[in-house]
Design an enzyme around this catalytic site. Structure first.
Site, PDB file in Angstrom:
ATOM      1  N   HIS A  24       0.819  -1.209   0.000  1.00 31.21           N
ATOM      2  CA  HIS A  24       0.000   0.000   0.000  1.00 31.21           C
ATOM      3  C   HIS A  24       0.853   1.258   0.000  1.00 31.21           C
ATOM      4  O   HIS A  24       2.066   1.225   0.236  1.00 31.21           O
ATOM      5  CB  HIS A  24      -0.941  -0.005   1.210  1.00 31.21           C
ATOM      6  CG  HIS A  24      -0.247   0.050   2.545  1.00 31.21           C
ATOM      7  ND1 HIS A  24       0.121   1.231   3.150  1.00 31.21           N
ATOM      8  CD2 HIS A  24       0.139  -0.931   3.401  1.00 31.21           C
ATOM      9  CE1 HIS A  24       0.694   0.989   4.314  1.00 31.21           C
ATOM     10  NE2 HIS A  24       0.733  -0.321   4.488  1.00 31.21           N
ATOM     11  N   CYS A  73       2.019  -2.823   6.751  1.00 31.68           N
ATOM     12  CA  CYS A  73       2.514  -3.995   6.034  1.00 31.68           C
ATOM     13  C   CYS A  73       3.736  -3.581   5.224  1.00 31.68           C
ATOM     14  O   CYS A  73       4.768  -3.280   5.781  1.00 31.68           O
ATOM     15  CB  CYS A  73       1.403  -4.574   5.169  1.00 31.68           C
ATOM     16  SG  CYS A  73       0.024  -5.269   6.118  1.00 31.68           S
TER      17      CYS A  73
END
Length: 203
Positions: free
Chosen positions: A161, A177
């Protein structure tokens, strides 16, 4: 110290190549006005050269179209084939250390919404207030794009992301993440197909 005309001319191609590289790099991080939430240009001097998006030599057994995330090196690669790849600098959150091996892109989203995990909601009240989800936008932790990684039809809860904290690229963070600069995640998003293989390398 004087420089002869011959020496100057001999060094000129290298000088021009360096200038061209800088101009090309800046173009990669220029203003993006055709987004739902337009992106400002990122001054190239604020991005370490080794963290800038660029095509590099990369020998791998993985097929073109594969994304390889090298978490210890804080790098991600989109495999082009013929020994080449697009390299991106990334930031790795604690969740990014939890997945290793193969997965695939199960879905993709532009300016995705974000919901704190149950653990985050239990730890802090500010996250409980977002139990219904935080709409996408410039303040959303997932940034401009997200790619959701799956295994055997199940969401791994692992994401590639964007981020609204570009200073975190190249670092290990306490949460998240695998985060990319927003300009870079848009570039990767446009290259990656749903179903594409993702390989996560751990130390």
């Amino acid at each position: 110290m004087s420089i002869s005309r011959r020496g100057f001319l001999a060094g000129l191609p290298l000088l021009m190549a360096g200038c061209a590289s800088t101009v090309s790099d800046q173009a990669n991080y220029a203003t993006v006005s055709n987004e739902e939430f337009p992106l400002k240009a990122v001054p190239i001097e604020k991005i370490k050269p080794e963290l800038r998006r660029q095509e590099v030599a990369y020998v791998t057994p993985h097929a073109p179209g594969t994304v390889v995330v090298d978490t210890p090196a804080r790098r991600a690669y989109f495999v082009l084939g013929n020994g080449r790849a697009i390299r991106y600098g990334v930031g790795v959150g604690r969740a990014g250390l939890a997945l290793a091996g193969n997965a695939y892109v199960g879905r993709k989203a532009e300016w995705p919404s974000w919901t704190p995990t149950p653990n985050m909601q239990r730890r802090e009240e500010r996250y409980r207030k977002l139990a219904g989800g935080m709409p996408g936008g410039p303040n959303n932790p997932l940034g401009a794009r997200a790619m959701y990684l799956y295994r055997n039809g199940n969401d791994t809860m692992f994401r590639l992301h964007g981020t609204n904290q570009p200073e975190s690229i190249g670092l290990a963070m306490s949460s998240g993440c695998i985060r990319f600069m927003n300009h870079d995640i848009i570039d990767l998003y446009n290259r990656v197909q749903v179903g594409a293989k993702v390989v996560v390398l751990q130390a």
